[in-house]
Design an enzyme around this catalytic site. Structure first.
Site, mmCIF file in Angstrom:
data_model
loop_
_atom_site.group_PDB
_atom_site.id
_atom_site.type_symbol
_atom_site.label_atom_id
_atom_site.label_comp_id
_atom_site.label_asym_id
_atom_site.label_seq_id
_atom_site.Cartn_x
_atom_site.Cartn_y
_atom_site.Cartn_z
ATOM 1 N N ALA A 51 -0.020 4.639 2.043
ATOM 2 C CA ALA A 51 -1.281 5.173 2.560
ATOM 3 C C ALA A 51 -0.622 6.019 3.772
ATOM 4 C CB ALA A 51 -2.337 4.173 2.959
ATOM 5 N N GLY A 68 0.619 1.755 -0.584
ATOM 6 C CA GLY A 68 -0.305 2.203 -1.467
ATOM 7 C C GLY A 68 0.266 2.946 -2.526
ATOM 8 N N GLU A 92 0.868 0.466 -5.154
ATOM 9 C CA GLU A 92 -0.515 -0.234 -5.620
ATOM 10 C C GLU A 92 -0.978 0.966 -6.583
ATOM 11 O OE1 GLU A 92 -1.653 -0.588 -1.329
ATOM 12 O OE2 GLU A 92 -2.548 -2.599 -2.032
ATOM 13 N N GLU A 104 3.739 -3.171 3.974
ATOM 14 C CA GLU A 104 2.427 -3.320 4.930
ATOM 15 C C GLU A 104 2.821 -4.012 6.252
ATOM 16 O OE1 GLU A 104 2.395 -3.075 1.679
ATOM 17 O OE2 GLU A 104 0.816 -1.849 1.141
#
Ligand code: DAK
Length: 265
Positions: free
Chosen positions: A71, A116, A119, A139
């Site tokens: 992200a 992300g 993911e 993260e």
């Protein structure tokens, strides 16, 4: 439709979606997530309307360095809890859309798939990785945890102990290790990545589209159910396909020793 952060290309029976934010190593911001939602919504509607010209989605990163490096940290740093909640909800909706897409979604992981990005790759049905790919859930280095389904999808793919190790160390693993632990289905040379994925879509395109949609649905839904209920789901889906013209065509073509012509009916 035009996109600011995505490149869309239809090649043979594949829709190729490239996430294209090279300056941020294709990191996911709100625009990427919103545009992915639009692409997936349109594709789902197209297939559900009986247009089977696209038989597989290939999701990849533009350039040769990153699939998606996570992200967007700069964007996330500014978020308040409400904005983070909206971002999280949009992200999870993309995961749901990928699972519910009635055609296979393949992540072609061409480089970094971190946070992300890892993911998003796991939200696809399976991962084909370049030898240059690197995976990780870093993260915790930012004092947060995966927020786009990572803790749960990683556990389901590689088992609880390996998932915990990856999520608490933030360690990056190479493609060969991702293959070994079952995160990636195949690892190929970088120049073979797209052709390998196109080959998989071409193989799928020879099959009955209703059967492909049913197989994907039963596999996804059944994985979350106790075995008896999952088997029941399979029985119903199997039986339901006998109401299709394609089932008759597939079996007749076998008996006639010819190639079937499927219509998705
Ligand atoms: N966000 C923003 N910019 C990024 C970025 C990221 N995730 N990753 C890289 N960049 C930018 C860098 O800041 C740099 O920009 P400039 O300095 O050139 O302006 C440029 O991309 C090139 O990066 P590097 O210079 O760092 O390149 P290196 O080859 O040295 O290193 C790297 C590559 C991938 C190892 C490194 O960039 C890196 O560690 N990046 C951060 C990886 C990371 O921590 N990712 C996890 C982020 S947290 C959610 C969705 C997702 C999430 C949560 C919720 N919802 C939708 C529910 C998950 C959170 C995360 O992903």
């Amino acid at each position: 439709m035009s996109y600011e952060t995505l490149e869309i290309e239809d090649r043979d029976a594949a829709r190729i979606v490239r996430i294209n934010r090279p300056k941020a190593l294709n990191a996911l911001n709100q625009a990427v997530v919103a545009e992915l939602s639009r692409v997936l919504e349109a594709l789902t509607e197209q297939v559900q309307a009986g247009d089977f010209s696209v038989r597989g989605l290939i999701l990849t990163g533009a350039g040769d360095k990153a699939f998606v490096a996570g992200a967007d940290i700069a964007a996330m740093r500014e978020m308040d809890p409400d904005q983070a909640m909206r971002f999280a909800s949009q992200g999870h909706a993309v995961g749901e859309m990928l699972a519910n897409l009635p055609i296979p979604a393949i992540a072609a992981v061409n480089g970094f798939a971190l946070g992300g990005g890892c993911e998003l790759a796991m939200a696809c049905d399976f991962i084909i990785a370049s030898e240059k790919a690197k995976f990780g859930q870093p993260e915790v280095k930012l004092a947060v945890i995966p927020g786009f389904g990572g803790t749960q999808r990683l556990t389901r793919r590689v088992g609880l102990a390996r998932a915990i190790e990856l999520c608490v160390t933030g360690e990056m693993i190479r493609a060969d290790e991702a293959l070994r632990i079952g995160l990636a289905n195949r690892v190929v040379a970088p120049e073979q990545l797209l052709d390998t994925c196109l080959g998989i879509v071409a193989a799928v395109a020879k099959m009955g589209p209703l059967a492909i949609a049913a197989a994907k649905r039963v596999l996804h839904q059944g994985a979350e159910l106790p075995l008896e209920a999952a088997n029941q789901l399979e029985i119903e889906a199997f039986a339901g396909l006998f109401a299709s013209a394609d089932q008759r065509e597939g079996m007749q073509a076998f008996l006639d020793k010819r190639e079937p012509t499927f219509t998705g009916k």
